[in-house]
Design an enzyme around this catalytic site. Structure first.
Site, PDB file in Angstrom:
ATOM      1  N   GLU A  57      -8.664  -0.835 -17.146  1.00  0.00           N
ATOM      2  CA  GLU A  57      -9.133   0.302 -17.887  1.00  0.00           C
ATOM      3  C   GLU A  57      -9.101   0.372 -19.409  1.00  0.00           C
ATOM      4  OE1 GLU A  57      -7.251   3.340 -15.359  1.00  0.00           O
ATOM      5  OE2 GLU A  57      -8.287   2.526 -13.878  1.00  0.00           O
ATOM      6  N   SER A 117      -6.078  -0.390  -4.762  1.00  0.00           N
ATOM      7  CA  SER A 117      -6.408   0.487  -3.683  1.00  0.00           C
ATOM      8  C   SER A 117      -4.945   0.141  -2.617  1.00  0.00           C
ATOM      9  CB  SER A 117      -7.437   0.183  -3.157  1.00  0.00           C
ATOM     10  OG  SER A 117      -8.572   0.764  -3.735  1.00  0.00           O
ATOM     11  N   HIS A 138      -4.167  -2.994 -18.896  1.00  0.00           N
ATOM     12  CA  HIS A 138      -4.750  -2.637 -17.621  1.00  0.00           C
ATOM     13  C   HIS A 138      -6.337  -2.706 -17.911  1.00  0.00           C
ATOM     14  CE1 HIS A 138      -6.248   0.003 -14.672  1.00  0.00           C
ATOM     15  NE2 HIS A 138      -4.935   0.075 -14.182  1.00  0.00           N
ATOM     16  N   GLU A 155      -4.651  -7.268 -10.751  1.00  0.00           N
ATOM     17  CA  GLU A 155      -5.507  -6.229 -10.132  1.00  0.00           C
ATOM     18  C   GLU A 155      -6.961  -6.524 -10.203  1.00  0.00           C
ATOM     19  OE1 GLU A 155      -3.093  -2.315 -10.659  1.00  0.00           O
ATOM     20  OE2 GLU A 155      -4.200  -2.737 -12.534  1.00  0.00           O
ATOM     21  N   GLY A 160      -9.170   1.761  -7.565  1.00  0.00           N
ATOM     22  CA  GLY A 160      -9.787   2.986  -7.338  1.00  0.00           C
ATOM     23  C   GLY A 160     -10.778   3.248  -6.311  1.00  0.00           C
ATOM     24  N   ASN A 179       1.538   4.193 -11.010  1.00  0.00           N
ATOM     25  CA  ASN A 179       0.713   4.254 -12.472  1.00  0.00           C
ATOM     26  C   ASN A 179      -0.331   5.546 -12.132  1.00  0.00           C
ATOM     27  OD1 ASN A 179      -1.001   4.116 -14.616  1.00  0.00           O
ATOM     28  ND2 ASN A 179      -2.147   2.159 -13.879  1.00  0.00           N
ATOM     29  N   TRP A 180       0.478   6.454 -12.801  1.00  0.00           N
ATOM     30  CA  TRP A 180      -0.156   7.950 -12.815  1.00  0.00           C
ATOM     31  C   TRP A 180      -1.546   7.865 -13.519  1.00  0.00           C
ATOM     32  CZ3 TRP A 180       4.619  11.845 -13.472  1.00  0.00           C
ATOM     33  CH2 TRP A 180       5.533  11.565 -12.390  1.00  0.00           C
ATOM     34  N   LYS A 181      -1.658   6.946 -14.580  1.00  0.00           N
ATOM     35  CA  LYS A 181      -2.995   7.094 -15.297  1.00  0.00           C
ATOM     36  C   LYS A 181      -2.766   8.613 -15.981  1.00  0.00           C
ATOM     37  CE  LYS A 181      -5.008   3.730 -12.413  1.00  0.00           C
ATOM     38  NZ  LYS A 181      -6.168   3.199 -11.983  1.00  0.00           N
ATOM     39  N   GLY A 230      -1.961   3.282  -8.147  1.00  0.00           N
ATOM     40  CA  GLY A 230      -2.854   4.423  -8.821  1.00  0.00           C
ATOM     41  C   GLY A 230      -2.707   5.481  -7.958  1.00  0.00           C
ATOM     42  N   GLY A 231      -3.856   5.616  -7.357  1.00  0.00           N
ATOM     43  CA  GLY A 231      -4.345   6.716  -6.561  1.00  0.00           C
ATOM     44  C   GLY A 231      -3.134   7.305  -5.530  1.00  0.00           C
TER      45      GLY A 231
HETATM   46  P1  PGA Z   1      -5.728   2.191  -7.766  1.00  0.00           P
HETATM   47  O1  PGA Z   1      -5.386   1.756  -9.081  1.00  0.00           O
HETATM   48  O2  PGA Z   1      -4.288   2.018  -6.601  1.00  0.00           O
HETATM   49  O3  PGA Z   1      -5.915   3.685  -7.455  1.00  0.00           O
HETATM   50  O4  PGA Z   1      -6.611   1.474  -7.027  1.00  0.00           O
HETATM   51  C1  PGA Z   1      -4.450   0.693  -9.276  1.00  0.00           C
HETATM   52  C2  PGA Z   1      -4.352   0.628 -11.090  1.00  0.00           C
HETATM   53  O5  PGA Z   1      -5.166   0.959 -11.490  1.00  0.00           O
HETATM   54  O6  PGA Z   1      -3.317   0.289 -11.120  1.00  0.00           O
END
Ligand code: PGA
Length: 253
Positions: free
Chosen positions: A99, A215, A97, A169, A175, A9-11, A236-237
């Site tokens: 966010e 994470s 998600h 999640e 994050g 997930n590059w966001k 994500g990250g």
């Molecule tokens: P993260 O994000 O790996 O940076 O914690 C995961 C996500 O939001 O899908």
């Protein structure tokens, strides 16, 4: 056999040039031989076509949208439809998600509509659920996540629910560098499977892939993915680094 998935997930990150470099590195260093494993790049909308072109039919790699709108088409400036995602080659779409829930007020009932529109356009929803820290501290995470499923997903019939991918999640782990322990992930995933089993049946529950997100890194992916009910990760990250994400792909069972 249910799918194991490493989803990146590059966001809202990377320029096109950076994205092309990252994809090139990941695609040239990874082959997915097992039929039940897949790598999914969940990329910003403008990168769907170039990412799909770079993948160029490579076995068990695909692209996904990060969201879609509830409506089929029309005067909704700035929105992207499920049909559009399908037409540019997306196989999956991430819905719900945390966010999107937090910054764009996506409620469980809006997400139920999005699930329907995605499925009717032959896109596989990757449905995100997960509790905030206050709920975890009160040890109410199971009931919290159950409501998210009940209000968005469990209206589906038994054939359709098996097409969905769920991503658990916990918001406090996204994050933050604070990963859920493998045991915490396994407990919740097993619980989610029990909910599905209760409403449908055991066979249906066994067919639904449940990813963990929050994470995930190269260093913890193996332990997380080795849990019986953890079928991969939504990352994500760490998905922005070819080295990290390669380790994560290699951690699939
Ligand atoms: P993260 O994000 O790996 O940076 O914690 C995961 C996500 O939001 O899908």
């Amino acid at each position: 056999m249910r799918k194991q998935i490493a989803a990146a997930n590059w966001k809202m990150n990377l320029t096109l040039q950076q994205a092309e470099t990252l994809l090139h590195e990941i695609l040239t260093t990874n082959e997915i031989e097992k039929e039940n494993q897949e790598v999914v790049f969940v990329v910003p909308f403008p990168y769907l076509i170039p990412a799909k072109q770079r993948i160029n039919g490579k076995k068990n790699f695909s692209v996904a949208g990060q969201n879609c709108y509830t409506k089929k088409s029309g005067a909704f400036t700035g929105e992207v439809s499920a049909e559009m995602l399908k037409s540019v080659g997306a196989k999956y779409v991430v819905l719900g998600h945390s966010e999107r829930r937090e910054y764009f007020n996506e409620t469980n009932s809006v997400l139920a509509e999005k699930i329907d529109v995605a499925l009717s356009n032959d896109l596989i929803p990757i449905f995100c659920c997960g509790e905030p820290l206050s709920i975890r501290e009160a040890d109410r995470q199971n009931e919290y996540v159950e409501v998210q499923l009940q209000e968005s997903l469990l209206q589906l019939n038994s054939e359709t629910i098996q097409k969905i991918v769920i991503a658990y999640e916990p918001i406090w782990a996204i994050g933050t560098g604070k990963t859920a322990t493998a045991a915490q992930a396994q407990d919740m995933h097993a619980y989610l499977r029990t909910i599905i089993q209760t409403i449908y049946n055991r066979e249906v529950a066994e067919n639904v892939s449940i990813l963990y997100g929050g994470s995930v890194k190269g260093s913890n992916a193996k332990e997380l993915f080795s849990q019986a009910d953890v079928d991969g990760g939504l990352v994500g990250g760490a998905s922005l680094s070819a080295t990290e994400f390669t380790q994560i792909i290699q951690a699939l069972k």
